[in-house]
Design an enzyme around this catalytic site. Structure first.
Site, PDB file in Angstrom:
ATOM      1  CE  LYS A 180      25.372  30.110  -5.063  1.00  0.00           C
ATOM      2  NZ  LYS A 180      23.957  30.251  -5.510  1.00  0.00           N
ATOM      3  CD  GLU A 256      26.104  13.225  -6.758  1.00  0.00           C
ATOM      4  OE1 GLU A 256      25.419  12.797  -7.710  1.00  0.00           O
ATOM      5  OE2 GLU A 256      26.778  12.488  -6.047  1.00  0.00           O
ATOM      6  CB  CYS A 290      18.684  14.860  -9.938  1.00  0.00           C
ATOM      7  SG  CYS A 290      19.012  14.184  -8.306  1.00  0.00           S
ATOM      8  CD  GLU A 389      17.556  17.218 -15.083  1.00  0.00           C
ATOM      9  OE1 GLU A 389      18.249  18.242 -15.163  1.00  0.00           O
ATOM     10  OE2 GLU A 389      17.680  16.386 -14.165  1.00  0.00           O
TER      11      GLU A 389
HETATM   12  P1  NAD Z   1      21.480  25.137 -11.406  1.00  0.00           P
HETATM   13  O1  NAD Z   1      22.580  24.408 -12.070  1.00  0.00           O
HETATM   14  O2  NAD Z   1      20.773  26.208 -12.147  1.00  0.00           O
HETATM   15  O3  NAD Z   1      21.987  25.827 -10.055  1.00  0.00           O
HETATM   16  C1  NAD Z   1      22.590  25.071  -9.031  1.00  0.00           C
HETATM   17  C2  NAD Z   1      23.424  25.992  -8.169  1.00  0.00           C
HETATM   18  O4  NAD Z   1      24.501  26.499  -8.961  1.00  0.00           O
HETATM   19  C3  NAD Z   1      22.707  27.215  -7.622  1.00  0.00           C
HETATM   20  O5  NAD Z   1      23.167  27.459  -6.306  1.00  0.00           O
HETATM   21  C4  NAD Z   1      23.159  28.326  -8.554  1.00  0.00           C
HETATM   22  O6  NAD Z   1      23.117  29.612  -7.972  1.00  0.00           O
HETATM   23  C5  NAD Z   1      24.590  27.919  -8.821  1.00  0.00           C
HETATM   24  N1  NAD Z   1      25.174  28.438 -10.051  1.00  0.00           N
HETATM   25  C6  NAD Z   1      24.553  28.883 -11.161  1.00  0.00           C
HETATM   26  N2  NAD Z   1      25.453  29.226 -12.102  1.00  0.00           N
HETATM   27  C7  NAD Z   1      26.676  28.978 -11.585  1.00  0.00           C
HETATM   28  C8  NAD Z   1      28.008  29.079 -12.080  1.00  0.00           C
HETATM   29  N3  NAD Z   1      28.271  29.505 -13.317  1.00  0.00           N
HETATM   30  N4  NAD Z   1      29.027  28.704 -11.282  1.00  0.00           N
HETATM   31  C9  NAD Z   1      28.791  28.225 -10.038  1.00  0.00           C
HETATM   32  N5  NAD Z   1      27.550  28.110  -9.514  1.00  0.00           N
HETATM   33  C10 NAD Z   1      26.505  28.479 -10.282  1.00  0.00           C
HETATM   34  O7  NAD Z   1      20.458  24.007 -10.923  1.00  0.00           O
HETATM   35  P2  NAD Z   1      19.050  24.198 -10.223  1.00  0.00           P
HETATM   36  O8  NAD Z   1      18.095  24.704 -11.251  1.00  0.00           O
HETATM   37  O9  NAD Z   1      19.215  24.958  -8.951  1.00  0.00           O
HETATM   38  O10 NAD Z   1      18.688  22.684  -9.839  1.00  0.00           O
HETATM   39  C11 NAD Z   1      18.125  21.795 -10.742  1.00  0.00           C
HETATM   40  C12 NAD Z   1      19.173  20.893 -11.355  1.00  0.00           C
HETATM   41  O11 NAD Z   1      19.902  20.231 -10.326  1.00  0.00           O
HETATM   42  C13 NAD Z   1      18.602  19.786 -12.196  1.00  0.00           C
HETATM   43  O12 NAD Z   1      19.354  19.660 -13.381  1.00  0.00           O
HETATM   44  C14 NAD Z   1      18.778  18.542 -11.341  1.00  0.00           C
HETATM   45  O13 NAD Z   1      18.846  17.350 -12.057  1.00  0.00           O
HETATM   46  C15 NAD Z   1      20.021  18.850 -10.613  1.00  0.00           C
HETATM   47  N6  NAD Z   1      20.120  18.085  -9.367  1.00  0.00           N
HETATM   48  C16 NAD Z   1      20.992  17.017  -9.308  1.00  0.00           C
HETATM   49  C17 NAD Z   1      21.059  16.247  -8.167  1.00  0.00           C
HETATM   50  C18 NAD Z   1      21.988  15.060  -8.103  1.00  0.00           C
HETATM   51  O14 NAD Z   1      22.282  14.616  -7.012  1.00  0.00           O
HETATM   52  N7  NAD Z   1      22.463  14.533  -9.206  1.00  0.00           N
HETATM   53  C19 NAD Z   1      20.291  16.557  -7.056  1.00  0.00           C
HETATM   54  C20 NAD Z   1      19.434  17.646  -7.130  1.00  0.00           C
HETATM   55  C21 NAD Z   1      19.368  18.411  -8.296  1.00  0.00           C
END
Ligand code: NAD
Length: 487
Positions: A180, A256, A290, A389
């Protein structure tokens, strides 16, 4: 750019979304790019059922050779279409073109080789020998097996890197997957689905891809009892919700999450070299990484000199159109994200900080979700902008009073994803060994590589992605204990 796929991949077939389509936006222009298939709950249900059936009823989980073959086909097919994927990634994620030759696209595609090779040589059965626990002579074998169905939920910032860092090991280990992706980058994932359907021998149901505008599709995937593992990359706040949802069925959760990583400059480091590295790191892809180091810790006695050096380096960062090969800092992903970062800049001023450079929209870029690379000065590590962040091209510069104080400040964070140290080798090595972070770069070295496990301490996550540890995240452990007759 040829038209990207606007279909879901469910049970081996490309399909329209039950909720119709949703718009994708070009972050560099704010204009619609096109549409993507919008999955509804029924689509997700079919995708999970297909993954469940492929795991339970096909020979996929026992056929390592087929898995290696399919992953090799996928890597080759992705490489055949790499130029199409590159243009989609630039247009949809606002990824600078130069990064698509590295971590945004080419490197993660090539890195699919690693989990396939790991599966080929992996010790799936280990003879633990004969022992007599409680007086019963027993031959013991440890068997490693796939979990079953993996629900993979991904963010938009490095769409291919995160996708392949999950698909590669999960599939190589013998699981089936429902992916997803984030609603901001559906085409990157849908193209992978089309390539799998058209150009590989993956059995139906082994890989399913459901693009959706509604975040609740991700939530449903996390709570579904037919899913054995949730492999999630995204924000810490969403990770918390995923963990809560998964707790209902005690499924394995692999997370992650976010970071607020420290770049520590010791007093014997080359200050200009360190500040230049810190600036280009945090401005890369508009700070939407991240593991980027967003807190720069410099010796108090050279705080002013460091501010000048880092501001000069930030001002030299090429900002603008991500399709320009010279660009390092493109747009933020969306208006929502730009507003969020802007609210942190307002907060920095409200907290008593100042901008040593940046703080506004770059000159000449009236359209697109751009923000100037920005240096915040004059605050301590207690400030919210130093603790939370921001996910933009924003660096907070903090003063430290020696190595021990630098360590204290660096470790004083709810996160622990990554860190950098600049200094003479022995002192830098000592500081690196005491940092509470999953990866540490020293003097310009870099941890990112297919065989290196990546992940965070504390609220940056649970588990490791990539490397052997990343492969083993997708394996269960079974022990078979057989009585030895006649002993
Ligand atoms: P997000 O948490 O808003 O969304 C991530 C994913 O989760 C999306 O596919 C979203 O549709 C889904 N999602 C949203 N609400 C959900 C729920 N309640 N249950 C299940 N899935 C849900 O993050 P983003 O804005 O897409 O990405 C940015 C964030 O990702 C930053 O905080 C960044 O640090 C983190 N990130 C971490 C890593 C790592 O490896 N540690 C890598 C890349 C990004």
């Amino acid at each position: 750019m040829t038209g990207p796929s606007t279909q879901l991949l469910i049970d081996g077939a490309l399909a329209a979304g039950g909720a119709g389509v949703f718009l994708t936006i070009n972050p560099a222009t704010e204009e619609p790019l096109g549409v993507a298939a919008d999955a509804d709950a029924a689509d997700l249900d079919r995708a999970i059922a297909a993954a469940r059936s492929a795991f339970d009823s096909s020979g996929w989980c026992r056929d390592t050779a087929l898995r290696v073959h399919c992953l090799g086909q996928l890597r080759d097919a992705l490489n055949d279409e790499i130029e199409t994927l590159r243009e989609i990634t630039i247009a949809e994620a606002g990824a600078p073109r130069s990064l698509t030759f590295r971590g945004q696209l080419q490197t993660p595609v090539d890195d699919l080789e690693f989990p396939a090779a790991t599966a080929e040589r992996y010790p799936w059965r280990v003879d633990l020998g004969v022992a007599a626990p409680m007086g019963i002579s027993t031959a013991r074998t440890m068997v490693r097996e796939p979990f079953g169905v993996v629900g993979a939920i991904t963010p938009w910032n490095f769409p291919h890197q995160v996708t392949f860092a999950k698909l590669g090991p999960a599939l190589a280990a013998g699981n089936t997957v429902v992916l997803k992706p984030a609603p901001d980058t559906p085409w990157c994932a849908a193209e992978v689905g089309r390539i799998i359907a058209e150009k590989t021998d993956f059995p139906p149901g082994v890989v399913n891809i459901v693009t959706a505008s509604d975040h609740r599709i991700g939530a449903r995937l996390a709570e579904d009892p037919r899913v054995d593992v949730v492999s999630f990359t995204g924000s810490t706040a969403t990770g918390r919700s995923v963990m809560t949802a998964a707790a209902q069925t005690i499924k394995k959760v692999f997370l992650e999450l976010g970071g607020k990583s420290a770049f520590v400059v010791l007093d014997d480091a080359d200050l200009t070299a360190a500040c230049t590295a810190a600036a280009s790191t945090v401005a890369m892809h508009a700070g939407q990484g991240c593991a980027l180091t967003t807190r720069l810790l410099v010796p108090r006695e050279c705080y002013g000199e460091a501010l000048d050096a880092v501001s000069a380096a930030m001002s030299r960062v090429p900002v603008g159109d991500p399709s320009d090969p010279k660009t390092l800092c493109g747009p933020l992903i969306s208006g929502k994200q730009r507003d969020r970062v802007q609210s942190y800049l307002d907060l920095a001023i409200a907290e008593g900080g100042m901008f040593a450079c940046g703080g506004g929209r770059p000159a000449g870029l009236e359209r697109g979700f751009y923000l100037e690379p920005t240096v915040i000065a004059g605050l301590t590590n207690d400030a919210r902008v130093a603790r939370e962040e921001i996910f933009g091209p924003v660096l907070v510069v903090l003063a430290h009073d020696g190595d021990a104080d630098a360590l204290r400040i660096a470790n004083d964070s709810p996160y622990g994803l990554s860190a950098t140290v600049f200094g003479t080798e022995d002192r830098a090595a000592l500081v690196a060994s005491r940092l509470r972070a999953g990866t540490v770069n020293v003097n310009g070295g870099t941890w990112y590589c297919a065989d290196v496990p990546f992940g965070g301490y504390k609220q940056s996550g649970i588990g490791r992605e990539m490397g052997l540890a990343g492969f083993e995240e997708y394996l269960e452990t079974k022990v078979i204990a057989t009585a030895v007759r006649g002993s």
